[in-house]
Structure formats: C-alpha cells, structure tokens
Design an enzyme around this catalytic site. Sequence first.
Site, short mmCIF file in Angstrom:
data_model
loop_
_atom_site.label_atom_id
_atom_site.label_comp_id
_atom_site.label_asym_id
_atom_site.label_seq_id
_atom_site.Cartn_x
_atom_site.Cartn_y
_atom_site.Cartn_z
N CYS A 150 -4.30 -1.10 -1.82
CA CYS A 150 -4.94 0.17 -2.05
C CYS A 150 -4.77 0.35 -3.58
CB CYS A 150 -4.04 1.32 -1.30
SG CYS A 150 -2.59 1.50 -1.68
N CYS A 154 5.50 -1.17 -10.13
CA CYS A 154 6.02 -1.63 -9.23
C CYS A 154 7.53 -2.07 -9.59
CB CYS A 154 5.61 -2.93 -8.87
SG CYS A 154 3.87 -2.74 -8.02
N CYS A 171 0.85 -1.27 0.04
CA CYS A 171 -0.05 0.02 -0.08
C CYS A 171 0.83 1.34 -0.02
CB CYS A 171 -0.77 -0.08 1.10
SG CYS A 171 -2.31 1.00 1.14
#
Length: 165
Positions: A88, A96, A9
Amino acid sequence: MTTNVLILCTHNSARSVLAEGMLNHWAKKFRKDVHAFSAGSAPSGRINPFALDALKEAGVDTTGCRSKSWDEFVGPTAPQMRIVITVCDSAAAETCPYWPGSPVQVHWGYPDPSNAPEAQRAQAFEMTRQSISDRMMQLLELPLEKMNEAELERSLMDIAGAGRP
C-alpha cells in the site's frame, strides 16, 4: 535456506494478508523454500472478512491469520527477511524500522479493495487477490537461491513494473 518475505501494509488487514496467504499457498504447492509473513505499522487488530473469504474461496488455509505489528519482525529473535514488500502506498511512504540482514525492499502497490462500494467489495477483494497471486507466482519463478541482492532487487522491480494493477 528459507527465503523469508515480509509483506507490509499499514493496517495489516487486507492486501498484506492476501499476499501472505497467496505466497505461502503457492510456495507449499510448488515445494519452494519460501515463507511469507505480513505486518503493519498500525495494525487494525482484525483481518477484513472479505480478505479471509477471498483466500478461502481460492483454497488457501487461513488458520492462524492475524493482524500483526511490524515490531514483531525487528527483534533479535525475529526471522531474518530476505525480501520486504510494501503493498500500500501509505506503508511505502513510511519510515520503516531497521530490518536485520538489510533485506531487499520493493513496493508493489495495489488499490485498497476495502474502499470499493459495498455491492462490489467482494469482487474487488477477489480481483486484488488474483493480481497479488500473479506477482507471487512470478516471485516464486525466480531462482532465489542463485541470485545476489542486486539481481533480486532488479527482478522484483521488473515484476512490479510488469504487473501494475
């Protein structure tokens, strides 16, 4: 072999911490060889006190809980993840880093309980903890050691679809 799960998150202060705590709690209780970690792309540096309270009230050990950067999990000495879960929407939309081992990635979104009105915030955190806990239990019910990556991804997506908060 231990199944490592990284839960992301953005600020690593609430939902991802709840998920890490609940998954490790249930894995220990049911003697599953699963270990959860949590991190964020822009960690706040502190855990939301409502998250800690919700975990403690559920009997979860919060010793060692801290807000961490996902950078801790990309180096050569980092534990290799089999599963990466975003909790989230903003973390799910971010690019990422490359995760060593190319783990299965899935999004299990939850509304941010930190946005609840002050008078209802503790209840919002507890409801989020319960919802996360249910999904973590479903994850632990999977025969992880027998599943290939495609089967695992399908099962995790099924859990995401079945438990929309």
